[in-house]
Scaffold this active site. Sequence first.
Site: not given
Length: 342
Positions: A166, A289, A304
Amino acid sequence: MHETQARRGVRRGAAVLLAMVLALSLGWQRTWADEGRQLIPVGKAVGIKLFADGVLVVSVSPVQGTEETRSPAKECGLKEGDILLTFNGEKIRSTEHLQAMLAENGETAAELTVQRDGKTLEVTASPVVCEDGGIRLGAWIRDSMAGVGTLTYYDPATGSYGALGHGITDVDTAELMPLASGSIMETMVKAVKKGQRGDPGELKGDFTVQRDVGTVTVNSNEGIFGTVEDAGFISGEAVSVAEPEEVHAGEASILCTISGSDTRAYEVEILRVNPRSRDGRDLLLRVTDPELLETTGGIVQGMSGSPILQDGRLVGAVTHVLVANPAEGYGIFLENMLTTAG
């Protein structure tokens, strides 16, 4: 007889030429996966510095410390999110540069070139003098940003990379930072603020004394892109890129760094595939996890760009966390990042 055959030959030649053009056109539309492009999924945390092309107007407000409280910026029509490009015809290089030009200009009306919504306009502002002698426009501005993100992929054939999945936006205006230059740096993850419901977590990195390892040349909605100048910190094997239609709900993994420079794979589950999303929310995923959930609570800011792998192929990158449930978040198809990268 000969003329007719010649004309038929021209028509056949044109048909062959048209077929070649169509074939080339279709060839350009093939995806990176069709071409068998091999990329290294990275997953390393990096420091990111961006310097704006001009300065970004964060807000406009009345100038304090003057006999007559007013805002020259507001009076001339400046708005939050505007980008100031020039002052009296001179390119604005930084906030300090603009302040120096204001001091030299004084109260004289000044011409500003402004970029707004992709369009350029000219405005005239009349600065005011404060009690301390400073010259003010009545606009809060910003020219740079820095933070931590994750490197998604490295292309060993070209030296290029993609990260974040992004764009980098201004925290106050939510506008994409207009990019003049930028760099990525090696960083160490020093601490993790664990994400909780309603309170996103965060990776905290130390990159103030680290060295630049690459440039940033593109800041887009699909991520940041540039060139790695020192690939010594990158490791791992190159893998194929999956096409969007090959991605499916089910088991997957992400690569990320949550301590020091240790990059590891963690288990996730792709819950849903949204092939027509095109807003960085192509995939809905859940962290499964146990170790990652214990340390980070799921997805936190700074993750990110973490590459997503499924069936041995690189399928995308983590982009967003669900604030209401930090164990879940969104991802972007890698093909969409590569399309923007060009």
